[in-house]
Scaffold this active site. Structure first.
Site, PDB file in Angstrom:
ATOM      1  CB  SER A  11      -0.970  -0.048   1.192  1.00 24.39           C
ATOM      2  OG  SER A  11      -1.984   0.920   1.061  1.00 24.39           O
TER       3      SER A  11
ATOM      4  CG  ASP B  38      -7.197  -3.386  -2.312  1.00 28.07           C
ATOM      5  OD1 ASP B  38      -7.814  -2.488  -1.720  1.00 28.07           O
ATOM      6  OD2 ASP B  38      -5.966  -3.553  -2.213  1.00 28.07           O
TER       7      ASP B  38
ATOM      8  CG  HIS C  94      -5.495  -2.830   1.036  1.00 27.66           C
ATOM      9  ND1 HIS C  94      -4.885  -2.537  -0.164  1.00 27.66           N
ATOM     10  CD2 HIS C  94      -4.939  -1.989   1.948  1.00 27.66           C
ATOM     11  CE1 HIS C  94      -4.017  -1.555   0.010  1.00 27.66           C
ATOM     12  NE2 HIS C  94      -4.025  -1.207   1.275  1.00 27.66           N
TER      13      HIS C  94
END
Length: 282
Positions: A150, A226, A259
């Protein structure tokens, strides 16, 4: 370069450590996790520095990713620094938001107040931390890679593109590849760097790769489920820029994955082997 070891545990024949030291770059005490595989007892080992995402500390990767087993098998040192400076005098988001300030350093050198005093995570990761590691651990600096998740995936891509002679291999999970074009990045860059988009481009992987591609083979894994995919991550933008620039990229869309660190743990072994293969090709 004094270093304090604050935790140690035997793990797959090696040692999982947590260390801290006074940082010149950030002006505070910084902490990192470090896994030493069994092979480190006998000589220098290659290393992967892992950059974590928003809200994380050094603990997220070392406790959730499950990377130590493969690292022990492959003889790879794993380094997991904190995601921002911390301390009573370190500026945080005025409203306490999770995506700015503490835990959200975005791996840039801040130039705007009040963050310019301490938020120098680019300098810390690319310059200071490698020197600290080399002074205390059997690190083979010729074989050092970057990976991350991320916000940390953004850091891994941008710092590899800016410092390819230091970080010779790179991979990422669900990275923020075009921060200048998405809300997370626009908020952070405005606060840390000011409002000039030309300055932002120096910290945006999609912009950087168009003007300075490397000879590395980039690996990115992205979960199809995600929740941040279409608004914040935009891997399509980076893929298009890589194709135009001639940058080698393998972008894998993983069906059903989100995620979380469950996603990271599912494919982390692939990423360690990706780095090992990259070092063997050089």
């Amino acid at each position: 370069m004094a270093l304090t070891q604050i935790a140690a545990a035997k793990c797959f024949g090696g040692q999982q450590l947590v260390c801290e030291h006074d940082s010149d770059a950030c002006g505070v005490t910084m902490r990192f996790g470090l896994y030493l595989p069994p092979q480190a007892e006998h000589g220098p080992c290659p290393a992967i520095t892992w950059l974590s995402g928003l809200t994380c500390t050094e603990q997220n990767f070392i406790t959730k990713a499950g990377a130590q087993r493969a690292a022990a098998e492959l003889g790879v040192i794993l380094v997991a620094p904190d995601t921002s400076p911390r301390g009573p005098n370190v500026a945080d988001a005025p409203d306490g938001a999770y995506d700015l300030g503490l835990g959200a350093g975005f791996y840039v050198n801040a130039t705007a107040q009040p963050y310019a005093a301490h938020y120098h995570m680019e300098r810390y990761v690319a310059e200071e931390l490698p020197m600290v590691l080399a002074a205390h651990f059997p690190l083979d600096r010729r074989r050092h890679g970057l990976s991350g998740h991320s916000m940390g995936g953004h850091g891994a891509l941008t710092l590899h593109l800016k410092y390819p002679d230091i970080f010779r291999s790179v991979s990422a999970f669900a990275p923020i590849v075009a921060p200048a074009q998405v809300p997370w990045g626009q908020k952070a860059f405005s606060a840390y760097l000011g409002r000039d988009p030309e300055v932002w481009a120096d910290h945006d992987a999609t912009a950087l790769v168009t003007r300075q591609p490397t000879d590395a083979a980039i690996l990115i894994d992205q979960g199809s489920d995600d929740p941040f995919l279409t608004e914040q991550l935009r891997p399509d933008l980076f893929a298009a820029a890589c194709e135009a620039a001639g940058q080698s990229l393998t972008l894998r869309h993983q069906p059903g994955y989100d995620h979380s660190y469950y996603f990271v743990a599912s494919f982390i072994d692939d990423h360690l082997r990706h780095h090992l293969a990259a070092w063997q090709r050089r």
